[in-house]
Design a protein around this motif. Structure first.
Motif, PDB file in Angstrom:
ATOM      1  N   PRO A  38     -73.408   9.551  24.198  1.00 45.50           N
ATOM      2  CA  PRO A  38     -72.756  10.754  24.685  1.00 45.50           C
ATOM      3  C   PRO A  38     -72.089  11.508  23.546  1.00 45.50           C
ATOM      4  N   GLU A  39     -72.031  12.799  23.665  1.00 49.51           N
ATOM      5  CA  GLU A  39     -71.279  13.612  22.711  1.00 49.51           C
ATOM      6  C   GLU A  39     -69.900  13.820  23.323  1.00 49.51           C
ATOM      7  N   ILE A  40     -68.887  13.201  22.711  1.00 55.40           N
ATOM      8  CA  ILE A  40     -67.538  13.298  23.263  1.00 55.40           C
ATOM      9  C   ILE A  40     -66.570  13.728  22.166  1.00 55.40           C
ATOM     10  N   SER A  41     -65.447  14.254  22.591  1.00 54.43           N
ATOM     11  CA  SER A  41     -64.422  14.687  21.643  1.00 54.43           C
ATOM     12  C   SER A  41     -63.701  13.472  21.070  1.00 54.43           C
ATOM     13  N   MET A  42     -63.005  13.666  19.968  1.00 55.53           N
ATOM     14  CA  MET A  42     -62.216  12.584  19.375  1.00 55.53           C
ATOM     15  C   MET A  42     -61.115  12.146  20.335  1.00 55.53           C
ATOM     16  N   PHE A  43     -60.566  13.083  21.073  1.00 58.46           N
ATOM     17  CA  PHE A  43     -59.531  12.766  22.060  1.00 58.46           C
ATOM     18  C   PHE A  43     -60.097  11.834  23.137  1.00 58.46           C
ATOM     19  N   ASP A  44     -61.296  12.177  23.650  1.00 64.06           N
ATOM     20  CA  ASP A  44     -61.926  11.336  24.662  1.00 64.06           C
ATOM     21  C   ASP A  44     -62.356   9.991  24.083  1.00 64.06           C
ATOM     22  N   LEU A  45     -62.777   9.972  22.820  1.00 61.90           N
ATOM     23  CA  LEU A  45     -63.139   8.710  22.176  1.00 61.90           C
ATOM     24  C   LEU A  45     -61.916   7.807  22.053  1.00 61.90           C
ATOM     25  N   ALA A  46     -60.782   8.370  21.690  1.00 68.44           N
ATOM     26  CA  ALA A  46     -59.550   7.583  21.592  1.00 68.44           C
ATOM     27  C   ALA A  46     -59.186   6.990  22.956  1.00 68.44           C
ATOM     28  N   LYS A  47     -59.312   7.798  24.010  1.00 68.75           N
ATOM     29  CA  LYS A  47     -59.024   7.294  25.358  1.00 68.75           C
ATOM     30  C   LYS A  47     -60.007   6.187  25.742  1.00 68.75           C
ATOM     31  N   LYS A  48     -61.268   6.346  25.367  1.00 68.31           N
ATOM     32  CA  LYS A  48     -62.288   5.339  25.683  1.00 68.31           C
ATOM     33  C   LYS A  48     -61.984   4.028  24.959  1.00 68.31           C
ATOM     34  N   ILE A  49     -61.593   4.101  23.693  1.00 68.03           N
ATOM     35  CA  ILE A  49     -61.254   2.899  22.932  1.00 68.03           C
ATOM     36  C   ILE A  49     -60.127   2.138  23.617  1.00 68.03           C
ATOM     37  N   ILE A  50     -59.104   2.847  24.011  1.00 70.86           N
ATOM     38  CA  ILE A  50     -57.966   2.228  24.695  1.00 70.86           C
ATOM     39  C   ILE A  50     -58.424   1.570  25.995  1.00 70.86           C
ATOM     40  N   ASN A  51     -59.291   2.252  26.731  1.00 71.12           N
ATOM     41  CA  ASN A  51     -59.781   1.734  28.000  1.00 71.12           C
ATOM     42  C   ASN A  51     -60.701   0.522  27.811  1.00 71.12           C
ATOM     43  N   VAL A  52     -61.685   0.640  26.916  1.00 65.14           N
ATOM     44  CA  VAL A  52     -62.655  -0.445  26.698  1.00 65.14           C
ATOM     45  C   VAL A  52     -61.977  -1.701  26.158  1.00 65.14           C
ATOM     46  N   LEU A  53     -61.016  -1.523  25.260  1.00 62.69           N
ATOM     47  CA  LEU A  53     -60.342  -2.667  24.645  1.00 62.69           C
ATOM     48  C   LEU A  53     -59.125  -3.117  25.447  1.00 62.69           C
ATOM     49  N   ASN A  54     -58.858  -2.423  26.543  1.00 65.70           N
ATOM     50  CA  ASN A  54     -57.745  -2.764  27.412  1.00 65.70           C
ATOM     51  C   ASN A  54     -56.431  -2.842  26.632  1.00 65.70           C
ATOM     52  N   LEU A  55     -56.167  -1.786  25.863  1.00 68.78           N
ATOM     53  CA  LEU A  55     -54.965  -1.732  25.037  1.00 68.78           C
ATOM     54  C   LEU A  55     -53.833  -1.041  25.795  1.00 68.78           C
ATOM     55  N   PRO A  56     -52.592  -1.380  25.476  1.00 68.03           N
ATOM     56  CA  PRO A  56     -51.460  -0.770  26.177  1.00 68.03           C
ATOM     57  C   PRO A  56     -51.069   0.604  25.605  1.00 68.03           C
ATOM     58  N   ASN A  57     -51.813   1.093  24.621  1.00 66.22           N
ATOM     59  CA  ASN A  57     -51.482   2.357  23.958  1.00 66.22           C
ATOM     60  C   ASN A  57     -51.807   3.560  24.830  1.00 66.22           C
ATOM     61  N   LYS A  58     -51.332   4.712  24.400  1.00 67.18           N
ATOM     62  CA  LYS A  58     -51.725   5.960  25.034  1.00 67.18           C
ATOM     63  C   LYS A  58     -52.070   6.959  23.929  1.00 67.18           C
ATOM     64  N   VAL A  59     -52.906   7.908  24.261  1.00 72.56           N
ATOM     65  CA  VAL A  59     -53.352   8.894  23.288  1.00 72.56           C
ATOM     66  C   VAL A  59     -52.355  10.035  23.256  1.00 72.56           C
ATOM     67  N   VAL A  60     -51.938  10.403  22.062  1.00 69.08           N
ATOM     68  CA  VAL A  60     -51.027  11.530  21.892  1.00 69.08           C
ATOM     69  C   VAL A  60     -51.783  12.624  21.156  1.00 69.08           C
ATOM     70  N   PHE A  61     -51.887  13.786  21.770  1.00 68.85           N
ATOM     71  CA  PHE A  61     -52.600  14.914  21.177  1.00 68.85           C
ATOM     72  C   PHE A  61     -51.602  15.830  20.506  1.00 68.85           C
ATOM     73  N   SER A  62     -51.863  16.148  19.244  1.00 68.26           N
ATOM     74  CA  SER A  62     -51.015  17.122  18.550  1.00 68.26           C
ATOM     75  C   SER A  62     -51.888  17.961  17.634  1.00 68.26           C
ATOM     76  N   LYS A  63     -51.488  19.183  17.430  1.00 69.60           N
ATOM     77  CA  LYS A  63     -52.246  20.091  16.578  1.00 69.60           C
ATOM     78  C   LYS A  63     -51.833  19.890  15.127  1.00 69.60           C
ATOM     79  N   SER A  64     -52.799  20.109  14.242  1.00 73.86           N
ATOM     80  CA  SER A  64     -52.550  19.971  12.817  1.00 73.86           C
ATOM     81  C   SER A  64     -51.718  21.144  12.300  1.00 73.86           C
ATOM     82  N   ASN A  65     -50.879  20.880  11.318  1.00 75.09           N
ATOM     83  CA  ASN A  65     -50.112  21.936  10.669  1.00 75.09           C
ATOM     84  C   ASN A  65     -50.921  22.626   9.579  1.00 75.09           C
ATOM     85  N   ASP A  66     -52.085  22.063   9.251  1.00 74.47           N
ATOM     86  CA  ASP A  66     -52.954  22.606   8.209  1.00 74.47           C
ATOM     87  C   ASP A  66     -53.732  23.794   8.766  1.00 74.47           C
ATOM     88  N   ASN A  67     -53.482  24.991   8.226  1.00 70.88           N
ATOM     89  CA  ASN A  67     -54.150  26.198   8.709  1.00 70.88           C
ATOM     90  C   ASN A  67     -55.655  26.169   8.473  1.00 70.88           C
TER      91      ASN A  67
END
Length: 84
Positions: A7-36
């Motif tokens: 599947p073609e997925i975003s990095m945000f969705d990939l991070a969520k998938k990793i947490i789900n597949v590995l059954n980790l207690p983490n959560k994904v935090v989305f933030s925008k880069s300060n680099d223009n």
């Protein structure tokens, strides 16, 4: 590892998938880069074109994303134990 076209997925969705597949207690935090310049030259598509490998090498992906994530995780756990 050549990759797969789906599947073609975003990095945000990939991070969520990793947490789900590995059954980790983490959560994904989305933030925008300060680099223009961060999204300058941002590609529209990130999946590889496997036409050449399919025709010349008869390549076929047999490991799905979930299984691949599990395998990589287990490998890095093993490698990390060896270096301690």
């Amino acid at each position: 590892n050549i990759g797969t076209e789906t599947p073609e997925i975003s990095m945000f969705d990939l991070a969520k998938k990793i947490i789900n597949v590995l059954n980790l207690p983490n959560k994904v935090v989305f933030s925008k880069s300060n680099d223009n310049e961060y999204l300058t030259d941002n590609p529209k598509r990130r999946c590889p074109d496997l036409t050449k490998s399919k025709t010349m090498l008869n390549y076929k992906s047999i490991v799905g994303l979930d299984e691949g994530l599990l395998r990589v995780y287990e490998y890095y756990k093993l490698v990390n134990q060896k270096w301690k």
